[in-house]
Design a protein around this motif. Structure first.
Motif, PDB file in Angstrom:
ATOM      1  N   ALA A  56       0.830  -1.213   0.000  1.00 37.94           N
ATOM      2  CA  ALA A  56       0.000   0.000   0.000  1.00 37.94           C
ATOM      3  C   ALA A  56       0.864   1.262   0.000  1.00 37.94           C
ATOM      4  N   ASP A  57       2.092   1.139   0.472  1.00 36.50           N
ATOM      5  CA  ASP A  57       2.983   2.297   0.578  1.00 36.50           C
ATOM      6  C   ASP A  57       4.311   1.951  -0.107  1.00 36.50           C
ATOM      7  N   PRO A  58       4.376   2.095  -1.443  1.00 36.38           N
ATOM      8  CA  PRO A  58       5.545   1.621  -2.189  1.00 36.38           C
ATOM      9  C   PRO A  58       6.856   2.321  -1.798  1.00 36.38           C
ATOM     10  N   PHE A 185      -0.298   5.944   8.769  1.00 38.18           N
ATOM     11  CA  PHE A 185      -0.507   4.653   8.100  1.00 38.18           C
ATOM     12  C   PHE A 185      -1.986   4.416   7.777  1.00 38.18           C
ATOM     13  N   LEU A 186      -2.873   5.036   8.571  1.00 39.78           N
ATOM     14  CA  LEU A 186      -4.307   4.763   8.395  1.00 39.78           C
ATOM     15  C   LEU A 186      -4.841   5.300   7.073  1.00 39.78           C
ATOM     16  N   ARG A 187      -4.133   6.300   6.515  1.00 43.52           N
ATOM     17  CA  ARG A 187      -4.579   6.869   5.235  1.00 43.52           C
ATOM     18  C   ARG A 187      -4.543   5.836   4.121  1.00 43.52           C
ATOM     19  N   LEU A 188      -3.700   4.829   4.285  1.00 47.16           N
ATOM     20  CA  LEU A 188      -3.499   3.844   3.210  1.00 47.16           C
ATOM     21  C   LEU A 188      -4.589   2.779   3.184  1.00 47.16           C
ATOM     22  N   LEU A 189      -5.398   2.735   4.231  1.00 48.27           N
ATOM     23  CA  LEU A 189      -6.376   1.639   4.348  1.00 48.27           C
ATOM     24  C   LEU A 189      -7.604   1.872   3.465  1.00 48.27           C
ATOM     25  N   GLU A 227     -13.378  10.943   8.613  1.00 44.68           N
ATOM     26  CA  GLU A 227     -12.492  12.111   8.683  1.00 44.68           C
ATOM     27  C   GLU A 227     -11.383  11.864   9.695  1.00 44.68           C
ATOM     28  N   GLU A 228     -10.197  12.298   9.287  1.00 50.89           N
ATOM     29  CA  GLU A 228      -8.997  11.949  10.044  1.00 50.89           C
ATOM     30  C   GLU A 228      -9.027  12.383  11.509  1.00 50.89           C
TER      31      GLU A 228
END
Ligand SMILES: NC(=O)c1ccc[n+]([C@@H]2O[C@H](COP(=O)([O-])OP(=O)(O)OC[C@H]3O[C@@H](n4cnc5c(N)ncnc54)[C@H](O)[C@@H]3O)[C@@H](O)[C@H]2O)c1
Ligand SMILES: [Zn+2]
Length: 398
Positions: A56-58, A185-189, A227-228
């Motif tokens: 998810a995070d290259p 990291f949660l943004r990638l989910l 929302e974050e």
């Protein structure tokens, strides 16, 4: 008889941060520098990373390499991170435990070293288990990367993998050196997984913390939109309540039969299984909580108003309260009800189910009336069987 008292004191800490692998972020470096005491050598450290996270995070591996270079005088990373598949499947594959042991062995990791795991709850359970059994226990640091693990499982003290086809059959209790929640990291989910952690926060608010429940009611629109800032608020408080339970609840290593944080989980575990894991853990817990809330109301333990409020919040943040698997029968018997016996076995000892008696209040009961349960499942089907998530209507079945 010779008796001695052994007293041990542990610090259980969860640190909230962002960009954990930015060279300018001091969190990991400080954790390890403090632990190394007066020693001058870098502390040998093995990093295990969830493959799902790395995919998810290259740029993650590149960032880790730069971070390792910047802090090599303190953190002696023993080569590139060990990338392992994440998700529940990793807890079913014993060869992955051996792969971690292999690296621990080959890299000369000892009890003065560290193992750091970055990933979802499953990868953390696997790596924690391998670390805490090698050399009778290597210090480990957890970096949970899902909303579920940051507010719930990842901040706990349990490690384990599945064996004999049973979940967490082999494992350890061990307090991690630290837990570091990096909210970036949660943004990638994907959205369903970002939402999943919210349900555990509602769960802990219902049994322990009316004010968190009310905060979540007030923020339900933002939570539904994932929302974050709203997510961050509930993850923090949820993690704090979990830590309170572990540190102050009087049973950190779960010697008793009560497991209040498993509210709504007896049927959720079974639902996950009978849906063939079509339902994720969060989705199943939402329905499992609805079952126990309506059950408590039918028993006269919970007022109609509080039952309605709780169900409304669960739906308002985007969860369904029904799944067709709820009413599957085999030989005339509801399959879901078997979840009760499996839950008892899992906890050991006496069946202990937590029921909510008001927002922020709970009791424990030791039996469930299956006739009432069957009525509850029918009620769920009538009230929510065809409804989309959203506010709860007042219609009820008798
Ligand atoms: N130890 C405990 O006390 C405890 C408590 C509750 C749950 N658990 C365990 O936690 C596990 C569930 O954990 P989970 O909900 O975190 O899910 P998970 O670990 O199963 O991860 C779900 C998926 O997300 C991927 N992933 C992880 N982080 C990501 C990110 N930031 N972006 C994109 N993808 C990412 C993983 O590779 C995996 O495919 C279960 O095995 C459960 O038993 C443990
Ligand atoms: Zn859960």
């Amino acid at each position: 008889m010779i008796t001695r008292t052994i007293q041990l004191t542990y610090e259980h800490r969860v640190i909230f941060t962002r960009s954990i692998f930015d060279p300018a972020n001091p969190v990991l470096r400080d954790l390890i520098a403090t632990a190394r005491g007066t020693g001058r050598h870098p502390v040998k450290t093995l990093l295990v990373v969830d493959q799902g996270l790395a995919t998810a995070d290259p740029l993650l591996e590149e960032r880790i390499a730069r971070y390792a270079e910047a802090h090599r005088e303190v953190i002696g990373f023993t080569g590139a991170p060990l990338l392992l598949p994440g998700g529940e499947a990793c807890k079913n594959d014993w060869s992955l435990v051996e792969r971690i042991w292999q690296r621990i062995h080959a890299d000369g990791i000892c009890r003065h070293s560290f193992v750091i795991a970055a990933g979802g709850g499953a990868l953390l359970d696997l790596t924690g288990f391998a670390a805490t059994t090698a050399h009778r226990g290597i210090r480990h640091i957890r970096l949970p990367t899902t909303t579920l693990s940051q507010g719930d499982g990842g901040v706990g003290v349990k490690n384990g993998v599945n064996y004999f086809g049973k979940k967490n059959w082999v494992g350890t209790f061990a307090i991690p050196h630290a837990v570091v929640n990096d909210l970036d990291f949660l943004r990638l989910l994907p959205p369903p997984q970002r939402r999943a952690g919210i349900i555990e926060a509602i769960k802990v608010s219902l049994i322990r913390d009316r004010s968190l429940f009310e905060t979540m009611e007030a923020m339900s629109g933002s939570l539904a939109q994932l929302e974050e800032q709203a997510l961050e608020t509930v993850i923090r408080r949820s993690a704090e309540l979990h830590m309170n339970h572990i540190a102050l609840g009087g049973d950190p290593f779960e010697l008793g039969s009560a497991r209040p944080l498993d509210f709504g989980h007896w049927s959720a575990h079974k639902l996950e299984q009978i849906s063939g894991f079509r339902l994720g853990h969060g989705e199943a817990v939402a329905i499992g909580m609805a079952v126990d809330l309506i059950y408590a109301h039918r028993l006269g333990l919970l007022s109609a108003e509080d039952e309605q409020r709780a169900l409304s919040l669960i739906r308002a943040v985007g969860f369904d309260l029904h799944a067709p698997e709820l009413t599957i029968r085999q030989n005339g018997e509801l399959v879901i009800v078997r979840g009760l016996e499996e839950f008892r076995e899992h906890l050991g000892g006496e069946l202990t189910i937590t029921l909510v008696t008001g927002i922020g209040r709970a009791v424990e009961v030791h039996e469930m009336d299956t006739t009432v349960l069957s009525q509850v499942l029918d009620e769920l089907t009538v009230r929510f069987g065809s409804a989309q998530a959203g506010p709860v209507s007042a219609s009820r079945v008798a």
